[in-house]
Design a protein around this motif. Sequence first.
Motif, PDB file in Angstrom:
ATOM      1  N   GLN A   1       0.995  -1.136  -0.049  1.00 23.96           N
ATOM      2  CA  GLN A   1       0.121  -0.042   0.078  1.00 23.96           C
ATOM      3  C   GLN A   1       0.712   1.253  -0.123  1.00 23.96           C
ATOM      4  OE1 GLN A   1      -2.625   0.258   3.455  1.00 23.96           O
ATOM      5  NE2 GLN A   1      -3.980   1.959   2.249  1.00 23.96           N
ATOM      6  N   GLY A   2       1.882   1.387   0.912  1.00 26.20           N
ATOM      7  CA  GLY A   2       2.890   2.387   0.944  1.00 26.20           C
ATOM      8  C   GLY A   2       3.284   2.685  -0.453  1.00 26.20           C
ATOM      9  N   GLN A   3       3.624   1.595  -1.435  1.00 26.38           N
ATOM     10  CA  GLN A   3       4.193   1.874  -2.790  1.00 26.38           C
ATOM     11  C   GLN A   3       3.418   1.924  -3.755  1.00 26.38           C
ATOM     12  OE1 GLN A   3       7.689   1.973  -3.362  1.00 26.38           O
ATOM     13  NE2 GLN A   3       8.191   1.721  -1.040  1.00 26.38           N
ATOM     14  N   SER A   4       1.988   1.592  -3.323  1.00 27.44           N
ATOM     15  CA  SER A   4       0.839   2.021  -4.227  1.00 27.44           C
ATOM     16  C   SER A   4       1.198   0.703  -5.606  1.00 27.44           C
ATOM     17  CB  SER A   4       0.827   3.176  -5.081  1.00 27.44           C
ATOM     18  OG  SER A   4       0.661   4.350  -4.004  1.00 27.44           O
ATOM     19  N   TRP A   5       1.383  -0.317  -4.876  1.00 27.82           N
ATOM     20  CA  TRP A   5       1.611  -1.534  -5.755  1.00 27.82           C
ATOM     21  C   TRP A   5       0.688  -2.390  -5.587  1.00 27.82           C
ATOM     22  CZ3 TRP A   5       7.685  -2.668  -4.600  1.00 27.82           C
ATOM     23  CH2 TRP A   5       8.435  -1.552  -5.356  1.00 27.82           C
ATOM     24  N   GLN A   6       0.378  -3.268  -6.777  1.00 27.81           N
ATOM     25  CA  GLN A   6      -0.480  -4.491  -6.664  1.00 27.81           C
ATOM     26  C   GLN A   6       0.111  -5.857  -6.384  1.00 27.81           C
ATOM     27  OE1 GLN A   6      -3.756  -4.215  -5.949  1.00 27.81           O
ATOM     28  NE2 GLN A   6      -3.443  -2.190  -5.991  1.00 27.81           N
ATOM     29  N   PRO A   7      -0.334  -6.612  -5.909  1.00 31.51           N
ATOM     30  CA  PRO A   7       0.769  -7.941  -5.607  1.00 31.51           C
ATOM     31  C   PRO A   7       0.991  -8.566  -7.015  1.00 31.51           C
ATOM     32  CG  PRO A   7      -1.232  -8.066  -4.084  1.00 31.51           C
ATOM     33  CD  PRO A   7      -1.574  -6.941  -4.909  1.00 31.51           C
ATOM     34  N   GLU A   8      -0.172  -8.638  -8.092  1.00 37.17           N
ATOM     35  CA  GLU A   8       0.058  -9.112  -9.361  1.00 37.17           C
ATOM     36  C   GLU A   8       1.196  -8.712 -10.048  1.00 37.17           C
ATOM     37  OE1 GLU A   8      -3.704  -6.671  -9.321  1.00 37.17           O
ATOM     38  OE2 GLU A   8      -2.782  -8.006  -7.977  1.00 37.17           O
ATOM     39  N   ASP A   9       1.528  -7.356  -9.772  1.00 33.68           N
ATOM     40  CA  ASP A   9       2.493  -6.644 -10.383  1.00 33.68           C
ATOM     41  C   ASP A   9       3.790  -6.431  -9.657  1.00 33.68           C
ATOM     42  OD1 ASP A   9       0.644  -5.598 -12.514  1.00 33.68           O
ATOM     43  OD2 ASP A   9       0.004  -4.321 -10.998  1.00 33.68           O
ATOM     44  N   THR A  10       3.922  -7.142  -8.788  1.00 32.23           N
ATOM     45  CA  THR A  10       4.955  -7.223  -7.752  1.00 32.23           C
ATOM     46  C   THR A  10       5.520  -8.639  -7.539  1.00 32.23           C
ATOM     47  OG1 THR A  10       3.761  -5.248  -6.645  1.00 32.23           O
ATOM     48  CG2 THR A  10       5.652  -6.396  -5.674  1.00 32.23           C
ATOM     49  N   SER A  11       6.934  -8.577  -7.271  1.00 27.92           N
ATOM     50  CA  SER A  11       7.632  -9.839  -7.075  1.00 27.92           C
ATOM     51  C   SER A  11       8.137  -9.839  -5.597  1.00 27.92           C
ATOM     52  CB  SER A  11       8.924 -10.345  -8.108  1.00 27.92           C
ATOM     53  OG  SER A  11       8.401 -10.236  -9.401  1.00 27.92           O
ATOM     54  N   LEU A  12       8.245 -11.278  -5.049  1.00 27.77           N
ATOM     55  CA  LEU A  12       8.576 -11.058  -3.585  1.00 27.77           C
ATOM     56  C   LEU A  12       9.923 -11.952  -3.636  1.00 27.77           C
ATOM     57  CD1 LEU A  12       8.079 -10.487  -0.569  1.00 27.77           C
ATOM     58  CD2 LEU A  12       7.098 -12.744  -0.535  1.00 27.77           C
ATOM     59  N   LEU A  13      11.010 -11.347  -2.950  1.00 27.27           N
ATOM     60  CA  LEU A  13      12.310 -12.027  -2.825  1.00 27.27           C
ATOM     61  C   LEU A  13      12.349 -12.409  -1.447  1.00 27.27           C
ATOM     62  CD1 LEU A  13      15.033 -13.102  -3.966  1.00 27.27           C
ATOM     63  CD2 LEU A  13      15.846 -10.724  -3.240  1.00 27.27           C
ATOM     64  N   VAL A  14      12.440 -13.623  -0.919  1.00 30.05           N
ATOM     65  CA  VAL A  14      12.527 -14.216   0.333  1.00 30.05           C
ATOM     66  C   VAL A  14      13.964 -14.380   0.609  1.00 30.05           C
ATOM     67  CG1 VAL A  14      12.057 -15.722   1.987  1.00 30.05           C
ATOM     68  CG2 VAL A  14      10.104 -15.098   0.512  1.00 30.05           C
ATOM     69  N   ALA A  15      14.894 -13.585   1.464  1.00 29.28           N
ATOM     70  CA  ALA A  15      16.251 -13.845   1.630  1.00 29.28           C
ATOM     71  C   ALA A  15      16.356 -14.819   2.953  1.00 29.28           C
ATOM     72  CB  ALA A  15      16.932 -12.635   1.755  1.00 29.28           C
ATOM     73  N   ALA A  16      16.959 -15.710   2.672  1.00 26.50           N
ATOM     74  CA  ALA A  16      17.011 -16.628   3.947  1.00 26.50           C
ATOM     75  C   ALA A  16      18.416 -17.160   4.214  1.00 26.50           C
ATOM     76  CB  ALA A  16      16.228 -17.817   3.563  1.00 26.50           C
ATOM     77  N   HIS A  17      18.706 -17.876   5.235  1.00 28.95           N
ATOM     78  CA  HIS A  17      19.889 -18.323   5.746  1.00 28.95           C
ATOM     79  C   HIS A  17      20.473 -19.643   4.712  1.00 28.95           C
ATOM     80  CE1 HIS A  17      23.094 -20.060   8.500  1.00 28.95           C
ATOM     81  NE2 HIS A  17      23.104 -18.880   8.867  1.00 28.95           N
TER      82      HIS A  17
END
Length: 236
Positions: A111-127
């Motif tokens: 919401q803060g970026q005014s982005w929609q999930p379907e237009d956005t990628s998610l990167l999970v950075a893990a150990h």
Amino acid sequence: MTQSALIVTHGSPSDAETQEAALAELAVQVGTLLPGWDVRSATLAAPEKLEQVLDAMDGPLVYPYFMAQGYFTGRILPKRLEPYGLTPMRPFGVDPALLDLVETQLRICLQGQSWQPEDTSLLVAAHGSAVSKRSADAASDFAKTLQNRFGFKEIRTGFVEQEPWLKPAAKGLGQAICLPFFALVAGHMLDDVPEALEEADFAGPVLASFIDWPGTAQIIAAALKATQASQKEAVS
């Protein structure tokens, strides 16, 4: 009798005091939510700290502040607790309440970026881990569940200690959010993750480690209360 709890995490051998202080502050936050409880903390990286704290407590609930049910929570911690007749609770990272907290924070970020999930990628950075595949499995399973809830354009998981490595996973994502799957602000979060993201030209928002999330203490406190209630019910 005062109910007591001990929050345990791995910590950082190269910076033990800083992580001890950070975990102690988390214990204070949890204790504030549990009036009348004695809540303390210890890292496994600080020599003999766990045993010193346990020697000063009377049968506390032991809460593993770890992201997976892996090598340390499944073997190392139980072995060190065995002389005290204690067994650890379920780790922080596999608590279903964490998914709800992450979903809330991701929606706030979108919401803060005014982005929609379907237009956005998610990167999970893990150990990740060279010792136990459970660490990677926990992060990957977490990512899949988030994808089911959001329907991101794409979701990737990258690790700092095993393949798929974080740097190539972070490349070419465009509009994206990075979710670090880390309990503490330690070496990987201070050095490896920022370095990999910079080299990959990752320009999206990067969320904080979970120790800095306002809802983390609530999750731990709720788990401790539920375990206490379960034990009382078993006795009665």
